[in-house]
Design a protein around this motif. Sequence first.
Motif, PDB file in Angstrom:
ATOM      1  N   GLU A 187     121.473  66.284  38.003  1.00 46.48           N
ATOM      2  CA  GLU A 187     122.150  67.584  38.042  1.00 46.48           C
ATOM      3  C   GLU A 187     123.436  67.502  38.861  1.00 46.48           C
ATOM      4  N   LEU A 188     124.500  68.159  38.363  1.00 44.01           N
ATOM      5  CA  LEU A 188     125.789  68.188  39.052  1.00 44.01           C
ATOM      6  C   LEU A 188     126.045  69.581  39.583  1.00 44.01           C
ATOM      7  N   THR A 189     126.254  69.674  40.887  1.00 43.56           N
ATOM      8  CA  THR A 189     126.601  70.936  41.543  1.00 43.56           C
ATOM      9  C   THR A 189     128.055  70.868  41.975  1.00 43.56           C
ATOM     10  N   ILE A 190     128.821  71.923  41.683  1.00 36.63           N
ATOM     11  CA  ILE A 190     130.254  71.946  41.981  1.00 36.63           C
ATOM     12  C   ILE A 190     130.520  72.962  43.083  1.00 36.63           C
ATOM     13  N   GLU A 191     131.251  72.518  44.113  1.00 38.83           N
ATOM     14  CA  GLU A 191     131.552  73.375  45.266  1.00 38.83           C
ATOM     15  C   GLU A 191     133.040  73.330  45.589  1.00 38.83           C
ATOM     16  N   GLY A 192     133.526  74.431  46.146  1.00 41.06           N
ATOM     17  CA  GLY A 192     134.882  74.450  46.703  1.00 41.06           C
ATOM     18  C   GLY A 192     135.939  75.058  45.809  1.00 41.06           C
ATOM     19  N   ASN A 193     135.669  75.192  44.507  1.00 42.40           N
ATOM     20  CA  ASN A 193     136.699  75.747  43.623  1.00 42.40           C
ATOM     21  C   ASN A 193     136.790  77.254  43.795  1.00 42.40           C
ATOM     22  N   GLU A 194     138.011  77.773  43.692  1.00 46.44           N
ATOM     23  CA  GLU A 194     138.256  79.204  43.818  1.00 46.44           C
ATOM     24  C   GLU A 194     138.877  79.787  42.544  1.00 46.44           C
ATOM     25  N   VAL A 196     140.001  77.644  39.739  1.00 44.42           N
ATOM     26  CA  VAL A 196     139.696  76.837  38.556  1.00 44.42           C
ATOM     27  C   VAL A 196     138.244  77.096  38.159  1.00 44.42           C
ATOM     28  N   ARG A 197     138.037  77.395  36.884  1.00 41.40           N
ATOM     29  CA  ARG A 197     136.698  77.721  36.400  1.00 41.40           C
ATOM     30  C   ARG A 197     135.754  76.533  36.543  1.00 41.40           C
ATOM     31  N   THR A 198     134.531  76.822  36.943  1.00 42.71           N
ATOM     32  CA  THR A 198     133.531  75.769  37.137  1.00 42.71           C
ATOM     33  C   THR A 198     133.268  75.018  35.840  1.00 42.71           C
ATOM     34  N   ALA A 199     133.218  75.744  34.723  1.00 41.08           N
ATOM     35  CA  ALA A 199     132.949  75.094  33.433  1.00 41.08           C
ATOM     36  C   ALA A 199     134.045  74.099  33.077  1.00 41.08           C
ATOM     37  N   ARG A 200     135.313  74.425  33.408  1.00 38.50           N
ATOM     38  CA  ARG A 200     136.405  73.496  33.107  1.00 38.50           C
ATOM     39  C   ARG A 200     136.352  72.274  34.015  1.00 38.50           C
ATOM     40  N   ILE A 201     135.985  72.465  35.278  1.00 34.55           N
ATOM     41  CA  ILE A 201     135.854  71.314  36.178  1.00 34.55           C
ATOM     42  C   ILE A 201     134.776  70.374  35.656  1.00 34.55           C
ATOM     43  N   ARG A 202     133.667  70.947  35.198  1.00 36.58           N
ATOM     44  CA  ARG A 202     132.587  70.133  34.653  1.00 36.58           C
ATOM     45  C   ARG A 202     133.054  69.377  33.403  1.00 36.58           C
ATOM     46  N   PRO A 244     113.819  64.399  39.861  1.00 37.82           N
ATOM     47  CA  PRO A 244     112.753  64.192  38.871  1.00 37.82           C
ATOM     48  C   PRO A 244     113.168  63.181  37.805  1.00 37.82           C
ATOM     49  N   ASN A 245     112.190  62.429  37.332  1.00 34.13           N
ATOM     50  CA  ASN A 245     112.396  61.465  36.250  1.00 34.13           C
ATOM     51  C   ASN A 245     113.455  60.423  36.597  1.00 34.13           C
ATOM     52  N   ASP A 246     113.470  59.983  37.838  1.00 38.02           N
ATOM     53  CA  ASP A 246     114.404  58.953  38.304  1.00 38.02           C
ATOM     54  C   ASP A 246     115.856  59.333  38.014  1.00 38.02           C
ATOM     55  N   THR A 247     116.210  60.538  38.402  1.00 34.14           N
ATOM     56  CA  THR A 247     117.600  60.992  38.285  1.00 34.14           C
ATOM     57  C   THR A 247     118.198  61.103  39.687  1.00 34.14           C
ATOM     58  N   LEU A 248     119.533  61.042  39.734  1.00 34.82           N
ATOM     59  CA  LEU A 248     120.238  61.133  41.010  1.00 34.82           C
ATOM     60  C   LEU A 248     121.190  62.329  40.960  1.00 34.82           C
ATOM     61  N   PRO A 249     120.843  63.415  41.638  1.00 37.32           N
ATOM     62  CA  PRO A 249     121.724  64.589  41.653  1.00 37.32           C
ATOM     63  C   PRO A 249     123.002  64.305  42.464  1.00 37.32           C
ATOM     64  N   PHE A 250     124.085  64.981  42.079  1.00 34.37           N
ATOM     65  CA  PHE A 250     125.360  64.850  42.778  1.00 34.37           C
ATOM     66  C   PHE A 250     125.927  66.227  43.082  1.00 34.37           C
ATOM     67  N   THR A 251     126.700  66.269  44.160  1.00 32.32           N
ATOM     68  CA  THR A 251     127.502  67.446  44.479  1.00 32.32           C
ATOM     69  C   THR A 251     128.969  67.051  44.412  1.00 32.32           C
ATOM     70  N   LEU A 252     129.724  67.783  43.629  1.00 31.50           N
ATOM     71  CA  LEU A 252     131.161  67.545  43.506  1.00 31.50           C
ATOM     72  C   LEU A 252     131.892  68.559  44.380  1.00 31.50           C
ATOM     73  N   GLN A 253     132.583  68.059  45.386  1.00 27.06           N
ATOM     74  CA  GLN A 253     133.321  68.919  46.309  1.00 27.06           C
ATOM     75  C   GLN A 253     134.816  68.793  46.031  1.00 27.06           C
ATOM     76  N   VAL A 254     135.469  69.919  45.741  1.00 29.67           N
ATOM     77  CA  VAL A 254     136.899  69.919  45.434  1.00 29.67           C
ATOM     78  C   VAL A 254     137.620  70.889  46.367  1.00 29.67           C
ATOM     79  N   ARG A 283     150.158  74.754  38.500  1.00 33.35           N
ATOM     80  CA  ARG A 283     149.132  73.726  38.331  1.00 33.35           C
ATOM     81  C   ARG A 283     147.859  74.234  37.655  1.00 33.35           C
ATOM     82  N   ASN A 284     147.734  75.548  37.507  1.00 30.47           N
ATOM     83  CA  ASN A 284     146.487  76.111  36.983  1.00 30.47           C
ATOM     84  C   ASN A 284     146.811  77.375  36.192  1.00 30.47           C
ATOM     85  N   LEU A 285     147.558  77.201  35.120  1.00 34.36           N
ATOM     86  CA  LEU A 285     148.154  78.344  34.424  1.00 34.36           C
ATOM     87  C   LEU A 285     147.107  79.301  33.860  1.00 34.36           C
TER      88      LEU A 285
END
Length: 594
Positions: A187-194, A196-202, A244-254, A283-285
């Motif tokens: 699972e990827l968790t995104i933090e710090g964006n204000e 820029v949409r989270t879906a676009r960062i993903r 779970p199931n031998d996965t490695l979660p990440f947090t993306l900090q921007v 930069r973020n039209l």
Amino acid sequence: MAAGSASAQQATLVLPPEREGLRDTLTEASLTLALGGEEPGSAQDYVAAARADYRRLLTGLYAEGFYSGTISITVDGREASGLAPLDAPNTVNSVVITVNPGPRFNFGTASISPTTPSTELPEGFATGRVARTPVIREAVNAAVNAWQEDGHAKATPAGQQITAIHPEERLDVTVQIAPGPRLSFGELTIEGNEDVRTARIREIAGLPVGEVYSPAELERSANRLRRTGTFQSVAYVESDSIGPNDTLPFTLQVVEQIPRRIGAGAELSSSEGLTVSAYWLHRNLLGGAERFRIDAEISDINTTDDGFGDNGTDYSVLLSFGRPSTFRSNADLSVTAEISRDDEPDYLLDSAEIEASLIKYVRDDLTYQMGLGLLTAREETSFRERSYTLLTLPLQGTLERRNDPLDATSGYFLDLELTPFLTITGGENGARLYADGRIYQSFGEDDRLTLAARGQFGSVVGADILQAPADYLFYAGGGGTVRGQAFQALAIDSVADFGTGPTDVRTGGASFLGGQFEARVKITDQIGAVGFYDIAVVGAEAFPMDGDDWIAGAGIGLRYDTGIGPIRLDLATPTTGDSAGERLEVYIGIGQSF
């Protein structure tokens, strides 16, 4: 605690004559010897540095394979280890560092296990080789990295046994690696964006959730986000625990950049007059890291006659829009629209062009793009006026393998451009090809001598030089082709009949071949000298022919390294033509000439 200030009269490193080769390593490791070269410090500074040097010098000996050395550091005759840190003498007159390295050890046992089939241990980590500690660290890192590249993200050294066998001058090293389970991106968790949409960062990140973990894929994902220019910082933080199931979660900090920016510049050239420019950037039209920029430039203001005709003032306005990760995470959309006037010695060109292209990042060092453009122009020359409209299909591929694009000392660079054009009105159909290759090789201590070579080739096929767009043709002379020769000094002179009788015509060529060669020598860490030779030929046909004219130039230059790139000063003179050796051209810029 209130020790007085006094500089050491002498800080000395004493080595056995047969071990003088260690002097640079130990000098670099010593705080005391470094302090002796600075402004006078307090006596307490010298005592503290001397006490710290035991461990630092021992580390330096281990790094060179010496494991039975002895170290004595005396401050005015007293061993530094016996001086209390806060009870330094009021004055220090001399510090003597005496090192007896003893024999150099070689590896006996050199084992790291388990390893993957793809693991490449350093060549120096083998029985009989000098037992340097950096080689051990390098070998351990290579083993761990190989496991991680194979998906074992939590691979780590699990145990080690390092034994120095003094009678045999041998070091036995055994290291165990714990690979851990093979993991997939979780699972990827995104933090710090204000803004820029989270879906676009993903979407831009494109992290392949569910696929086998790869540190290279993680770095590519971070680079895609950095490449947008929208973020001030990008960092992936992996979870401490396995999911779970031998996965490695990440947090993306921007951290986002300030979205808007405005800038302006001015440049004064003795040959091309004054250039002024300005731009506005967002930069973020649209909230998805889209980049929109407006550039305006006026150049060649107050240009003097260069001997071939008036080089008038040029104007351009460029609008550009970029959308990262369009259709695929590694493909960016670019749309540009430009209106310009080019007042060159041989032609006056008013043009408007719009172009859309996709840029694909195959690897960090390899990109290619394909576009579709529409160009309409009005062209004036000394022998006619005409208008034309072209449909273009620009294609480009770039391979960047230089260690530093602004100041390369090794590697190579290759850029290929192919632009087929279809005439809608006026002119003829054809294609323009341009290739630019560069290679660098350094020699000597600290790579102080660098040999650099650049080759350029251009060709217009399908269209005659009188029908091809004037700005698609090739000239030689000036900083980008042949230094020492005047700008666009080499062109094609011919006679044509446009229904009014024979007319002298001067145009660019349908082909171009050029070479630039440099020898760069570092005089100091910041100052360098350069000798160079440039040569080029322009032809009337799609490939240069025997009998086509060549021009050449040569010169010398200076470089001053600013830390972000060298400031360049080149002095060049023609080596061919009537003005050979009689005229001097001056070039100033930032970065190497190529």
